[in-house]
Design a protein around this motif. Structure first.
Motif: not given
Length: 374
Positions: A34-38, A128-138
């Protein structure tokens, strides 16, 4: 390593949005979460090792990450807990005398995949606009459709029990065995600095796994109980919720932080919910309703307790409120020695405005001990 050609990389969000960057170092890699930010400007090593971040792809909003290196003493657990790192500028060099390794060496040692050169301002704005969601980095940038299929199989954080992934496998002790007070701590993702804050207040702590029975904890005859922070959705933690109910019934002091706060609320019939994008940073403003004072706090949570249900509960009083969105940031039970907060008073690095909560816990213990002796 910094002079070698780095590989193209991407961030693919669950809704199909793509951001681009480059791999840190020259490694190929793929990571899901899940992508999130600090928003903290310091403390990246503590963030990466915080069990509450288990399974999350961390976006750091500070422009430079790695510039002060790493130190083996500045960790909140024994290993990195985030699933992957996303940043703007990754510093391969560091300039702090106290550092014992670069951030790249630390990430390599823990086998963590990271990408940099990302427009993190745009990415954070999108979250911020669309909310936390799953993601992949690759680095597999030519296989977008394949990554989409894999990403679709990653479970949502909502409903996901993760405490079992980070909790101790068996009980252990922390602190001086000759200390005045004994604290039984339920580990659902506990941070080392919480244990340090308890120990420095003359406490010996026995840390129990997430699924420990209350009978096992009570058999140690502690002076008080603590329920830790941790990752994932609180509602699946049925064992911890039942244990919390039994803790509360003893009349001994009970203190909960973050996930522990949510578990205490659930033990009182108050539901929780997944937030739009959560609170993660070291400058979140809180108002203490009991004193009228403001606090700047360190926070890391993607779930919160229901305010309407909290206000309607005759046994619960709201003690702290988040000033940005009015979410419940602290509660106490009216007729029990039980309280909890939705933030981190043990912050390190970070503001120490809320460290008094540990003192409050031990004042409660002393008060109960005095009553029982008299």
């Amino acid at each position: 390593m910094k002079y070698q050609a780095r590989k193209k990389a991407l961030i693919l969000l669950a809704d199909g949005t793509i951001f681009y960057g480059k791999s840190v170092g020259d490694k190929d890699g793929t990571a899901f979460g899940e992508v999130c930010f600090n928003t903290g400007m310091t403390g990246y090593q503590e963030i990466f090792t915080d069990p509450s971040y288990y399974g999350q792809l961390m976006v750091t909003t500070n422009a430079h990450i790695g510039n002060y290196g790493t130190n083996e003493d500045e960790v909140e657990s024994e290993s990195i807990k985030i699933a992957g790192l996303i940043c703007r500028n990754f510093s391969y060099d560091y300039s702090r005398p106290a550092a014992d390794a670069s951030l790249q060496e630390f990430l390599d040692k823990n086998n963590l995949f990271a990408i940099s050169d990302v427009d993190t301002r745009a990415l954070v704005s999108y979250i911020r606009d669309h909310g936390a969601m799953n993601a992949v980095i690759s680095t597999d940038v030519e296989n977008v459709e394949g990554l989409k299929k894999q990403l679709a199989e990653v479970p949502s954080m909502e409903g996901l029990e993760l405490a079992s992934k980070v909790s101790a496998k068996k009980p252990y002790f922390f602190g001086d065995e000759n200390a005045t007070y004994k604290i039984a701590a339920l580990d659902i993702g506990i941070k080392k600095n919480i244990l340090r804050n308890l120990a420095k207040r003359d406490a010996y702590i026995k840390v129990f796994p997430y699924n420990a029975s209350f009978l096992d904890m009570a058999a140690w005859n502690p002076d008080g109980y603590f329920i830790s922070n941790g990752p994932g959705d609180p509602e699946p933690l049925t064992d911890a919720i039942e244990t919390a109910k039994k803790m509360i019934a003893t009349d001994k002091p009970v203190f909960g932080i973050c996930l522990g706060h949510q578990v205490i609320a659930l033990a009182n019939g108050i539901s929780t919910y997944k937030m739009h994008n959560g609170h993660r940073g070291i400058n979140h403003p809180i108002i203490n309703l009991l004193t009228g004072k403001g606090e700047i706090t360190s926070q890391n949570h993607g779930f919160a307790i229901n305010r309407e249900e909290t206000e309607a509960n005759p046994d619960i009083e709201i003690t702290h409120v988040h000033l940005n969105d009015q979410t419940v940031a602290g509660i106490r039970m009216k007729d029990k020695n039980v309280f909890s907060v939705q933030y981190h008073p043990e912050a390190s690095p970070g503001p120490h405005d809320a460290e008094y909560l540990f003192d409050q816990f031990f004042e409660m213990i002393k008060s109960v001990d005095t009553v029982s002796v008299s």
